[in-house]
Design a protein around this motif. Structure first.
Motif, short mmCIF file in Angstrom:
data_model
loop_
_atom_site.label_atom_id
_atom_site.label_comp_id
_atom_site.label_asym_id
_atom_site.label_seq_id
_atom_site.Cartn_x
_atom_site.Cartn_y
_atom_site.Cartn_z
N ALA A 5 0.49 -1.31 0.09
CA ALA A 5 -0.04 -0.22 -0.13
C ALA A 5 1.09 1.19 0.10
CB ALA A 5 -0.75 -0.32 1.45
N ILE A 6 2.20 1.00 0.54
CA ILE A 6 2.79 2.61 0.98
C ILE A 6 3.53 2.46 -0.30
CG2 ILE A 6 5.02 2.89 1.92
CD1 ILE A 6 4.36 1.89 4.71
N ILE A 7 4.25 1.20 -1.48
CA ILE A 7 4.65 1.58 -2.00
C ILE A 7 3.24 2.23 -3.18
CG2 ILE A 7 6.22 0.53 -4.23
CD1 ILE A 7 7.25 -1.52 -2.38
N LEU A 8 2.59 1.48 -3.49
CA LEU A 8 1.27 2.15 -4.57
C LEU A 8 0.66 3.08 -4.04
CD1 LEU A 8 -0.95 1.17 -6.87
CD2 LEU A 8 -2.37 0.55 -5.08
N LEU A 9 0.79 3.77 -3.19
CA LEU A 9 0.31 5.47 -2.64
C LEU A 9 1.75 6.54 -3.11
CD1 LEU A 9 -0.59 6.92 -1.27
CD2 LEU A 9 -0.12 7.24 1.02
N ILE A 10 2.80 5.81 -3.38
CA ILE A 10 4.10 7.02 -3.39
C ILE A 10 4.74 6.94 -4.96
CG2 ILE A 10 6.47 6.77 -3.57
CD1 ILE A 10 6.70 5.68 -0.09
N ILE A 11 3.64 5.28 -6.06
CA ILE A 11 3.92 5.07 -7.14
C ILE A 11 3.02 6.82 -7.65
CG2 ILE A 11 4.12 4.06 -9.25
CD1 ILE A 11 5.47 2.08 -7.04
N GLY A 12 1.80 6.03 -7.22
CA GLY A 12 0.41 6.53 -7.80
C GLY A 12 0.53 8.36 -7.45
N LEU A 13 1.22 8.32 -6.09
CA LEU A 13 1.39 10.52 -6.11
C LEU A 13 2.14 10.64 -7.14
CD1 LEU A 13 0.61 10.39 -2.33
CD2 LEU A 13 -0.88 10.87 -4.36
N ARG A 14 3.38 9.74 -7.64
CA ARG A 14 3.80 10.46 -7.69
C ARG A 14 2.82 10.68 -9.45
NH1 ARG A 14 9.49 11.38 -6.89
NH2 ARG A 14 9.89 10.81 -4.71
N ILE A 15 2.69 9.75 -10.45
CA ILE A 15 2.60 9.20 -11.43
C ILE A 15 0.98 10.94 -11.87
CG2 ILE A 15 0.57 7.82 -12.71
CD1 ILE A 15 1.92 5.77 -12.12
N ALA A 16 0.09 10.31 -10.09
CA ALA A 16 -0.66 12.00 -9.92
C ALA A 16 -0.01 13.18 -10.57
CB ALA A 16 -1.35 12.18 -9.28
N GLY A 17 1.29 13.24 -9.94
CA GLY A 17 1.86 14.86 -10.48
C GLY A 17 2.68 14.69 -11.67
N TRP A 18 3.55 13.55 -11.78
CA TRP A 18 3.51 13.55 -13.76
C TRP A 18 2.50 14.01 -15.19
CZ3 TRP A 18 2.75 10.04 -17.32
CH2 TRP A 18 3.20 9.88 -18.46
N LEU A 19 1.86 13.25 -14.89
CA LEU A 19 0.29 13.29 -15.64
C LEU A 19 -0.43 14.68 -15.14
CD1 LEU A 19 -1.72 10.16 -14.69
CD2 LEU A 19 -0.17 10.67 -16.77
N ALA A 20 -0.21 15.16 -14.27
CA ALA A 20 -1.00 17.01 -14.15
C ALA A 20 0.22 17.67 -14.83
CB ALA A 20 -0.89 17.02 -12.55
N GLY A 21 1.87 17.34 -14.45
CA GLY A 21 3.02 18.73 -15.38
C GLY A 21 2.30 17.92 -17.18
#
Length: 275
Positions: A26-42
């Motif tokens: 869950a921690i790994i998914l959360l970290i990767i997911g938030l990074r993907i969210a930031g990358w997609l937003a950019g």
């Protein structure tokens, strides 16, 4: 009863290992997911800003929507790791949303106001506006708030609901603006001469538009001055430079050509005690 670690491990070891793996996953998914969210937003922001029919304001707003949407999906996926069914989670989420919505009407109102700002476009990124008693350049418009930078570079965050509900003055809304400046001269001075000086200074400034024609007339007979008003049309970006230059040039020309600008005087009358 004796404490037997081996017996506890034999009985609960699998649950402990599975639970630990779920937490780590869950921690790994959360970290990767938030990074993907930031990358997609950019990525959305950059791609949208490259299109001629999409300005920076919409690009920023779309990027904010993508970030929050992906973040919500990641949170749902994290709950799924712990075996919470999506349908059950949706029901619980709906109940929580209702409860939170009742207690956070202001936050939800800000989101709705953000959508209204995107639809009606009272201002966009880069505009110089006055809203809620604060003036500054718009730096960001997201789901919840509008961020502006004041002329002295202070960061002000205004809730979208407060911005859309109040009076908005957009100084960048039109490409041209009228610059009004009033000059007061002494009653003993020749106002025709003062007007001629003003028109000469105006004619020499190429930033001042010739159409509409500049207005230079006596507009008021004050208590201690004859007031001459100049109304000058210019590009919005030239408004302040023209105003500051006019004040300096007129003061120097008036001083050189003998036109006085009145200022308050104090007269002291001394009464003779013998009288």
């Amino acid at each position: 009863m004796e404490f037997d670690p081996q017996a506890i491990w034999d009985q609960y070891g699998v649950l402990i290992v599975n639970g630990a793996l779920n937490v780590i996953g869950a921690i790994i998914l959360l970290i990767i997911g938030l990074r993907i969210a930031g990358w997609l937003a950019g990525t959305v922001r950059n791609q949208a800003s490259k299109r001629e029919n999409v300005d920076d304001t919409l690009a920023s707003f779309f990027a904010s929507l993508v970030r929050w949407g992906v973040t919500a999906a990641v949170v749902i996926a994290v709950f799924g790791i712990f075996g919470i069914p999506v349908a059950s989670f949706a029901a619980v989420l709906g109940a929580l949303t209702l409860a939170i919505g009742l207690s956070m009407q202001g936050a939800l109102g800000n989101i709705a106001s953000g959508v209204m700002i995107m639809l009606f476009r009272p201002y966009k990124l880069g505009d110089f506006i006055e809203v809620s008693g604060v003036s500054g350049s718009v730096k960001d418009i997201n789901l919840f708030q509008t961020v502006i930078a004041t002329p002295d570079n202070k960061k002000i965050m205004i809730p979208n609901g407060q911005a859309i509900d109040g009076v908005i003055t957009n100084y960048s809304g039109y490409t041209t603006r009228r610059c009004d400046i009033v000059f007061g001269i002494d009653y003993d001075d020749d106002f025709d001469k003062a007007i001629a000086i003003l028109k000469e200074i105006i004619a020499a400034d190429e930033r001042i538009m010739k159409d509409p024609e500049p207005f230079v007339r006596v507009t008021n007979l004050g208590d201690s001055s004859v007031d001459i008003t100049c109304r000058l049309w210019c590009q919005a970006s030239d408004y302040w430079p023209i105003k500051f230059d006019m004040l300096e040039k007129v003061k120097k020309s008036f001083d050189t050509q003998g036109v006085s600008i009145p200022y308050p005087h104090t007269t002291i009358v001394k009464k003779d005690a013998a009288a």
